[in-house]
Structure formats: C-alpha cells, structure tokens
Design an enzyme around this catalytic site. Structure first.
Site, PDB file in Angstrom:
ATOM      1  N   ASN A   1       4.042 -36.814  23.200  1.00 14.63           N
ATOM      2  CA  ASN A   1       3.068 -36.798  23.342  1.00 14.63           C
ATOM      3  C   ASN A   1       2.700 -38.557  23.945  1.00 14.63           C
ATOM      4  O   ASN A   1       1.671 -38.197  25.581  1.00 14.63           O
ATOM      5  CB  ASN A   1       2.166 -36.254  22.443  1.00 14.63           C
ATOM      6  CG  ASN A   1       2.557 -35.025  22.174  1.00 14.63           C
ATOM      7  OD1 ASN A   1       1.745 -33.918  23.406  1.00 14.63           O
ATOM      8  ND2 ASN A   1       2.040 -34.268  21.142  1.00 14.63           N
TER       9      ASN A   1
ATOM     10  N   ARG B   1      -2.457 -46.525   0.177  1.00 18.04           N
ATOM     11  CA  ARG B   1      -2.831 -46.711   1.574  1.00 18.04           C
ATOM     12  C   ARG B   1      -3.990 -47.602   2.391  1.00 18.04           C
ATOM     13  O   ARG B   1      -3.717 -47.452   3.509  1.00 18.04           O
ATOM     14  CB  ARG B   1      -3.225 -44.913   2.045  1.00 18.04           C
ATOM     15  CG  ARG B   1      -2.504 -44.065   1.612  1.00 18.04           C
ATOM     16  CD  ARG B   1      -2.898 -42.473   1.117  1.00 18.04           C
ATOM     17  NE  ARG B   1      -2.256 -41.731   1.281  1.00 18.04           N
ATOM     18  CZ  ARG B   1      -2.043 -40.495   0.846  1.00 18.04           C
ATOM     19  NH1 ARG B   1      -3.093 -40.047   0.749  1.00 18.04           N
ATOM     20  NH2 ARG B   1      -1.595 -39.701   0.714  1.00 18.04           N
TER      21      ARG B   1
ATOM     22  N   ILE C   1      -1.345 -40.000   5.987  1.00 16.53           N
ATOM     23  CA  ILE C   1      -2.349 -39.600   5.748  1.00 16.53           C
ATOM     24  C   ILE C   1      -3.542 -40.794   6.243  1.00 16.53           C
ATOM     25  O   ILE C   1      -3.154 -42.163   5.300  1.00 16.53           O
ATOM     26  CB  ILE C   1      -2.731 -39.276   4.998  1.00 16.53           C
ATOM     27  CG1 ILE C   1      -2.133 -37.695   4.664  1.00 16.53           C
ATOM     28  CG2 ILE C   1      -4.061 -38.897   4.010  1.00 16.53           C
ATOM     29  CD1 ILE C   1      -1.751 -36.545   3.051  1.00 16.53           C
TER      30      ILE C   1
ATOM     31  N   HIS D   1      -3.637 -31.215  17.144  1.00 15.33           N
ATOM     32  CA  HIS D   1      -2.628 -30.577  15.786  1.00 15.33           C
ATOM     33  C   HIS D   1      -1.903 -29.265  16.699  1.00 15.33           C
ATOM     34  O   HIS D   1      -2.621 -28.506  16.970  1.00 15.33           O
ATOM     35  CB  HIS D   1      -4.240 -30.231  15.015  1.00 15.33           C
ATOM     36  CG  HIS D   1      -3.922 -29.229  13.846  1.00 15.33           C
ATOM     37  ND1 HIS D   1      -2.916 -29.919  12.134  1.00 15.33           N
ATOM     38  CD2 HIS D   1      -3.600 -27.988  13.625  1.00 15.33           C
ATOM     39  CE1 HIS D   1      -2.846 -29.187  11.894  1.00 15.33           C
ATOM     40  NE2 HIS D   1      -3.592 -27.972  12.679  1.00 15.33           N
TER      41      HIS D   1
ATOM     42  N   ASP E   1      -9.035 -31.815   9.543  1.00 20.21           N
ATOM     43  CA  ASP E   1      -8.402 -30.950  11.083  1.00 20.21           C
ATOM     44  C   ASP E   1      -9.874 -30.832  10.908  1.00 20.21           C
ATOM     45  O   ASP E   1      -9.922 -29.252  11.492  1.00 20.21           O
ATOM     46  CB  ASP E   1      -7.049 -30.416  10.672  1.00 20.21           C
ATOM     47  CG  ASP E   1      -5.533 -30.317  11.071  1.00 20.21           C
ATOM     48  OD1 ASP E   1      -5.902 -31.644  11.238  1.00 20.21           O
ATOM     49  OD2 ASP E   1      -5.214 -30.635   9.701  1.00 20.21           O
TER      50      ASP E   1
END
Length: 214
Positions: A16, A66, A93, A110, A146
């Site tokens: 992409n 994270r 994530i 997605h 999402d």
C-alpha cells in the site's frame, strides 16, 4: 509548491505504501516526507529508499511498554511535521495517547466492509458468514478499534470458488486503488471533516463513506 506532508507507518512489504508512492508521482498534493517501521527488515523501507523518501526504524522490542514505544514514534513523526499520518500495514496496537495526538489526521485501511468484521481474520470470517461480498474500508482512526468515520469503501463479490487466499488477493487489489485515492482527497482538501460528518467536494458522505466501484 509542495503538497501536504504525509508520514506512512509500515511493518512489512509495503504494497500500500508503494501504491501511495506511485500516486504521489503524478499528484502534487501528496508529499511523502517520511516512512517509519517498527521492523528493520520491512521491505517497505527499501521501497521508500528507492523513491528517495527518508526512513526511520523504531524497534518496538527495545521498549518496555506500548506507551514508551509510541512516545518514541511520536517524537520521530513530529520531527517530520506531517499533515497526515497513514497506517499502511503497521502491525502494532496504538495507545490512546498516540491516537489522540494525531486525531483527525490519522487514517488506516481495514480489510472488510466496516462495520462488518472488525479486528482480525476478516477474510475467513466473511466466508464463514456466507457473505455475498467482501472488501476494504479506509477510515479515520479513533481509540475504538476499527470504528472511526469511513472515508471510502470498495467491494468485490464472493463467489463459490473463493478461498481465504483468493479473497486476500482480490481485496489487496482494491486496497491499492482506494488508499491512494483517500490520501489524495485529504491532501488536496477535497475531503473535509465537518461537525455533521465527512464531506467530499462539499457533499456529505453516508455512514459507509464513498462507495468505490473498481
């Protein structure tokens, strides 16, 4: 005059990314100023280098949590001063701090026709559910998985002979068409976020975004 500054995040082959690089060659509104990966072996980094785009690697395994990883990414991304941050196969994530920092200028693609099949294994789930079509959605990223406002969707029929592998191939081809289109719309300011929703050329889009026919 350079276009809007775009930073693209990747973890793998960068197909992409390549589609957006190709679009930027003929679309002056798209100015890719940096490509960041959490993996040093991501082939997308070579794609960026070949296109003379600056790259950076921030290895998530070197960080204890994270948030510290995301803060390191934010420091690098902000050094590039982007108008738009594009997730293109970035397989980590993101924390709420990261998402809120780039709110309104962070997009993802997605592999499903959202709101159907949020999360993973979307192709297998579409087949198991007996869906008549499957596809992909470019959407703004919010803290809920999402669930951000859709910008554009593209669909492909599911036929009896389809497998997970064939669906992956068909959806990838659609992704390579609609992701550069969404980036172009944002960079050219044709797409705008308004109080009443997302508008393209001042026309309010529906709850599924723009429906692309390939």
């Amino acid at each position: 005059m350079p276009g809007k500054s775009v930073v693209i995040l990747i973890s793998g082959s960068g197909s992409n990314l390549q589609a957006i690089i190709d679009a930027s060659k003929t679309d002056a509104s798209i100015n890719i100023v940096g490509v960041l990966s959490n993996r040093a072996d991501a082939y997308g980094l070579q794609r960026a280098t070949d296109a003379q785009i600056p790259t950076a690697v921030i290895d998530h395994t070197l960080y204890s949590d994270r948030l510290s990883f995301d803060q390191a990414m934010m420091a690098q991304i902000d050094a590039w001063n982007p108008d738009l941050v594009v997730l293109a196969g970035f397989m980590r994530i993101l924390t709420s701090e990261f998402v809120s920092h780039y709110e309104g200028r962070l997009i993802n693609i997605h592999p499903s026709l959202l709101p159907k099949f949020k999360g993973t294994q979307t192709h297998a789930r579409a087949l198991e559910a007996g869906e008549s079509e499957h596809g992909c959605t470019v959407h703004y990223v919010t803290e809920e998985l999402d669930a951000g406002a859709p910008i554009i969707q593209a669909a492909t029929p599911i036929v009896a002979a389809d497998t997970v592998e064939s669906l992956i191939d068909k959806v990838h081809k659609l992704e390579h068409q609609i992701y550069p289109l969404a980036v172009s719309w944002i960079c050219s300011e044709r797409l705008k976020s308004r109080d009443d929703g997302i508008a393209l050329d001042d026309e309010l889009l529906g709850p599924s975004g723009f429906r692309f026919i390939g």
